[in-house]
Design a protein around this motif. Structure first.
Motif, PDB file in Angstrom:
ATOM      1  N   CYS A  53       0.829  -1.211   0.000  1.00 11.04           N
ATOM      2  CA  CYS A  53       0.000   0.000   0.000  1.00 11.04           C
ATOM      3  C   CYS A  53       0.861   1.258   0.000  1.00 11.04           C
ATOM      4  N   GLY A  54       2.081   1.170   0.540  1.00 10.99           N
ATOM      5  CA  GLY A  54       3.017   2.291   0.535  1.00 10.99           C
ATOM      6  C   GLY A  54       2.928   3.223   1.719  1.00 10.99           C
ATOM      7  N   TYR A  55       1.965   3.030   2.607  1.00  8.57           N
ATOM      8  CA  TYR A  55       1.795   3.950   3.728  1.00  8.57           C
ATOM      9  C   TYR A  55       3.030   3.987   4.628  1.00  8.57           C
ATOM     10  N   CYS A  56       3.600   2.833   4.910  1.00 12.37           N
ATOM     11  CA  CYS A  56       4.753   2.772   5.813  1.00 12.37           C
ATOM     12  C   CYS A  56       6.083   3.007   5.104  1.00 12.37           C
ATOM     13  N   THR A  57       6.074   3.010   3.793  1.00  9.11           N
ATOM     14  CA  THR A  57       7.316   3.025   3.016  1.00  9.11           C
ATOM     15  C   THR A  57       8.236   4.202   3.333  1.00  9.11           C
ATOM     16  N   PRO A  58       7.760   5.437   3.425  1.00 10.48           N
ATOM     17  CA  PRO A  58       8.688   6.527   3.761  1.00 10.48           C
ATOM     18  C   PRO A  58       9.406   6.301   5.091  1.00 10.48           C
ATOM     19  N   GLY A  59       8.671   5.862   6.102  1.00  7.95           N
ATOM     20  CA  GLY A  59       9.286   5.575   7.396  1.00  7.95           C
ATOM     21  C   GLY A  59      10.234   4.392   7.325  1.00  7.95           C
ATOM     22  N   GLN A  60       9.870   3.376   6.565  1.00  7.63           N
ATOM     23  CA  GLN A  60      10.737   2.206   6.402  1.00  7.63           C
ATOM     24  C   GLN A  60      12.057   2.626   5.761  1.00  7.63           C
ATOM     25  N   ILE A  61      11.987   3.436   4.722  1.00  7.07           N
ATOM     26  CA  ILE A  61      13.204   3.840   4.007  1.00  7.07           C
ATOM     27  C   ILE A  61      14.071   4.745   4.885  1.00  7.07           C
ATOM     28  N   CYS A  62      13.469   5.711   5.562  1.00 12.88           N
ATOM     29  CA  CYS A  62      14.259   6.569   6.463  1.00 12.88           C
ATOM     30  C   CYS A  62      14.892   5.740   7.567  1.00 12.88           C
ATOM     31  N   SER A  63      14.162   4.788   8.100  1.00 11.00           N
ATOM     32  CA  SER A  63      14.719   3.920   9.132  1.00 11.00           C
ATOM     33  C   SER A  63      15.882   3.108   8.572  1.00 11.00           C
ATOM     34  N   ALA A  64      15.721   2.588   7.363  1.00 13.86           N
ATOM     35  CA  ALA A  64      16.781   1.794   6.736  1.00 13.86           C
ATOM     36  C   ALA A  64      18.046   2.620   6.520  1.00 13.86           C
ATOM     37  N   VAL A  65      17.894   3.897   6.162  1.00 16.78           N
ATOM     38  CA  VAL A  65      19.060   4.781   6.036  1.00 16.78           C
ATOM     39  C   VAL A  65      19.776   4.855   7.381  1.00 16.78           C
ATOM     40  N   GLY A  66      19.008   5.008   8.448  1.00 18.83           N
ATOM     41  CA  GLY A  66      19.586   5.046   9.789  1.00 18.83           C
ATOM     42  C   GLY A  66      20.253   3.736  10.160  1.00 18.83           C
ATOM     43  N   VAL A  67      19.637   2.622   9.798  1.00 22.49           N
ATOM     44  CA  VAL A  67      20.202   1.292  10.077  1.00 22.49           C
ATOM     45  C   VAL A  67      21.572   1.150   9.428  1.00 22.49           C
ATOM     46  N   LEU A  68      21.678   1.528   8.171  1.00 20.69           N
ATOM     47  CA  LEU A  68      22.956   1.410   7.463  1.00 20.69           C
ATOM     48  C   LEU A  68      24.037   2.246   8.146  1.00 20.69           C
ATOM     49  N   GLN A  69      23.682   3.442   8.582  1.00 20.26           N
ATOM     50  CA  GLN A  69      24.660   4.306   9.243  1.00 20.26           C
ATOM     51  C   GLN A  69      25.039   3.761  10.612  1.00 20.26           C
ATOM     52  N   GLU A  70      24.054   3.287  11.371  1.00 20.54           N
ATOM     53  CA  GLU A  70      24.335   2.717  12.692  1.00 20.54           C
ATOM     54  C   GLU A  70      25.287   1.525  12.577  1.00 20.54           C
ATOM     55  N   ALA A  71      25.021   0.654  11.613  1.00 25.55           N
ATOM     56  CA  ALA A  71      25.883  -0.515  11.422  1.00 25.55           C
ATOM     57  C   ALA A  71      27.283  -0.083  10.991  1.00 25.55           C
TER      58      ALA A  71
END
Length: 172
Positions: free
Chosen positions: A96-114
């Motif tokens: 549906c795409g509703y969560c997608t912006p938050g998922q992508i921003c979170s994933a950017v943070g995940v990559l940086q944290e790792a």
């Protein structure tokens, strides 16, 4: 107060109870971050604050004076999508795409944290300290667990994040 959003400084006069999410959506017209639960439980409102992921529905804007906020609208470079945005499209990591912006921003943070070496709950205790944390599928699942998807696109989301982590050399 001043908020730097997606590279632009905004001087704002706000009620002290206004959240960052409400500033983004109602004052700046940036509707990528979604108001899902409004309790910090679903992750639909995730943005990056000074490079770290945060639930914008829980953050009072006045406490973020001077900070740099990046939303889904600020990740692309002109017409070129961010690598995670491209990976989500390539992997069909949305429904549906509703969560997608938050998922992508979170994933950017995940990559940086790792990359910065921050361990998660599933990082082995004997993992070397000080270097990047390899992003296994289990690491990605754990780190992304604060972002819910009602459609159940999790397998594709994990694949998309893993693809980009591989490209950046932090995958395992």
């Amino acid at each position: 107060m001043v908020l730097h959003v997606n590279g632009t400084a905004y001087e704002l006069t706000l009620d002290h109870r206004t959240t960052v999410l409400d500033v983004l959506r109602e004052h700046l017209g940036l509707t990528g971050a979604k108001k899902g639960c409004d309790h910090g439980q679903c992750g639909a409102c995730t943005v990056l604050v000074d490079g770290r992921r945060a639930n914008s529905c829980l953050m009072l804007a006045v406490a973020q004076d001077g900070r740099h906020i990046t939303t889904i609208e600020g990740l692309a470079h002109g017409e070129r999508l961010h690598p995670l945005q491209e990976a989500f499209v390539e992997r069909d990591a949305l429904q549906c795409g509703y969560c997608t912006p938050g998922q992508i921003c979170s994933a950017v943070g995940v990559l940086q944290e790792a990359a910065d070496g921050f361990p998660s709950h599933v990082t082995p205790a004997d993992a070397p300290q000080g270097g990047p944390v390899p992003l296994t599928v289990e690491e990605i699942r754990e780190r992304m667990s604060g972002n819910l998807c009602r459609c159940g696109a999790y397998p594709r989301i994990v694949e998309a994040v893993h693809d980009v982590s591989t490209d950046q050399g932090v995958a395992s």
